[in-house]
Design an enzyme around this catalytic site. Structure first.
Site, PDB file in Angstrom:
ATOM      1  CB  THR A  33      34.670   3.082  -8.433  1.00 54.62           C
ATOM      2  OG1 THR A  33      33.929   3.426  -7.743  1.00 54.62           O
ATOM      3  CG2 THR A  33      35.698   3.839 -10.030  1.00 54.62           C
ATOM      4  CG  ASP A  57      36.742   1.669   1.646  1.00 52.63           C
ATOM      5  OD1 ASP A  57      36.559   2.745   2.181  1.00 52.63           O
ATOM      6  OD2 ASP A  57      36.713   0.130   2.107  1.00 52.63           O
ATOM      7  CG  ASN A  84      26.009   6.336  -5.734  1.00 49.86           C
ATOM      8  OD1 ASN A  84      24.382   6.832  -5.621  1.00 49.86           O
ATOM      9  ND2 ASN A  84      26.059   4.994  -5.651  1.00 49.86           N
ATOM     10  CB  SER A 135      23.266  15.471  -0.550  1.00 50.14           C
ATOM     11  OG  SER A 135      22.321  15.784   0.842  1.00 50.14           O
ATOM     12  CE1 TYR A 149      22.696   8.602   4.788  1.00 54.42           C
ATOM     13  CE2 TYR A 149      20.436   9.685   5.342  1.00 54.42           C
ATOM     14  CZ  TYR A 149      21.436   8.803   4.698  1.00 54.42           C
ATOM     15  OH  TYR A 149      21.266   8.616   3.240  1.00 54.42           O
ATOM     16  CE  LYS A 153      23.968  10.506   2.081  1.00 53.66           C
ATOM     17  NZ  LYS A 153      24.524  10.235   1.107  1.00 53.66           N
ATOM     18  CB  THR A 184      18.798   1.932  -2.930  1.00 56.26           C
ATOM     19  OG1 THR A 184      18.553   2.433  -2.292  1.00 56.26           O
ATOM     20  CG2 THR A 184      18.247   2.822  -4.402  1.00 56.26           C
TER      21      THR A 184
END
Ligand SMILES: NC(=O)c1ccc[n+]([C@@H]2O[C@H](COP(=O)([O-])OP(=O)(O)OC[C@H]3O[C@@H](n4cnc5c(N)ncnc54)[C@H](OP(=O)(O)O)[C@@H]3O)[C@@H](O)[C@H]2O)c1
Length: 285
Positions: A33, A57, A84, A135, A149, A153, A184
């Site tokens: 997705t 989304d 993810n 996480s 952030y 997490k 990434t």
């Protein structure tokens, strides 16, 4: 029997690497997705009917429900959910933009919650399933410039540690993946950043903000290797799946240091902590 994996956020990064690996396995159905499914054309070369590409989304609850429904309708089972999708935000605590922070909680926390709630009835019926939460080591360790952030997490960590206890009796496993810095789009494209207006007062945080921006693209972690490890744990070590899976050397060393320090400090604080309890019956006699 084929296992069905459902992944969120497969346009780039960890999600894309795992999707590409799964797409090449003969015994796996893949539901990949993304917000924009045009970004999933890299999967076409592997598709022989075992891949379903769906728009998702994770903040859209109707889409969440539809994706789970379509997965079960096409493949009959839903064996692994990989939560993810997520993004980062760099700022001082004081100056954080609330709208951005709320949006990050919507994606990193509520998106994962709604996806997980949507698959749980299916997995309970099956009396089997694996739920993965991507996480971060920032979910174990707070850091300057990353407070909000980290907040998302840490929330994921608490939610999934508790969930793991609730669903164990239904043979559903939970795995929290805690990567350090990986190469990434996270530190670049997908993160938001707010520079401080008070660099003299926030020297450490200002420096951290610069270092994160400069470090994008040179992180030590290899997302392909991370995807291979996640796949191997779920497929080959399902009976002994770790609740916490750190990825990247520094994720391990930093967490070990934090928990060793904490254990030592808590030992020293035990008399103080214990003194806050009512006297035990045995002490009163
Ligand atoms: N890379 C690291 O150093 C690192 C370390 C620890 C944890 N993590 C975590 O790993 C996860 C994956 O990130 P990544 O490192 O692979 O970064 P990435 O390459 O930026 O990938 C993030 C993915 O999340 C998707 N996404 C963002 N908002 C979404 C939404 N509302 N709905 C659906 N998908 C959405 C993005 O899709 P679009 O293309 O549509 O934006 C993209 O596919 C995140 O949860 C991140 O916090 C990363």
């Amino acid at each position: 029997m084929k296992k069905t994996w459902l992944l969120t956020g497969t346009s780039t990064g960890f999600g894309r690497e795992l999707a590409e690996l799964l797409a090449q396995q003969p015994d796996i159905n893949l539901v990949a997705t993304a917000r924009n499914t045009d970004k999933l054309s890299y999967l076409d070369q592997y598709d022989h009917g075992q891949i379903l590409k769906l728009a998702l989304d994770v903040t859209d609850q109707q889409q969440v429900a539809a994706v789970v429904e379509q997965t079960v309708a096409k493949f009959g089972t839903l064996d692994v959910l990989d939560n993810n999708a997520g993004f980062g935000y760099f700022s001082t605590f004081e100056e954080a933009d609330e709208e951005t922070v709320r949006q990050m909680f919507e994606v990193n926390v509520w998106g994962l919650v709604h996806m997980t709630q949507a698959v749980l009835p299916v997995m309970r019926r099956q009396q089997a399933g694996v739920i993965i939460g991507i996480s971060s080591d920032a979910g174990l360790i707070g850091e300057a410039a990353l407070s909000f952030y980290s907040g998302t997490k840490f929330a994921v960590e608490g939610l999934f540690e508790s969930l793991a206890q609730e669903v164990a009796e239904d043979q559903i496993k939970v795995m929290l993946v805690e990567p350090s810095s990986f190469r990434t789009d996270w530190a670049g494209r997908s993160s938001q950043k707010k520079d401080t207006d008070f660099p003299k007062d926030y020297q450490k945080t200002d420096q951290a903000l610069r270092e994160y921006a400069q470090g994008a693209g040179t992180e030590a972690g290899n997302p392909k290797a991370a995807a291979a490890t996640i796949y191997d744990q779920v497929v080959n070590h399902a009976d002994n799946l770790p609740l916490h899976l750190p990825l990247g050397e520094s994720a391990v060393t930093r967490a070990q240091k934090k928990y060793a320090d904490l254990a030592e400090k808590f030992t020293a604080l035990t008399p103080l902590a214990t003194a806050a309890d009512f006297p035990k019956k045995s002490d009163e006699n």
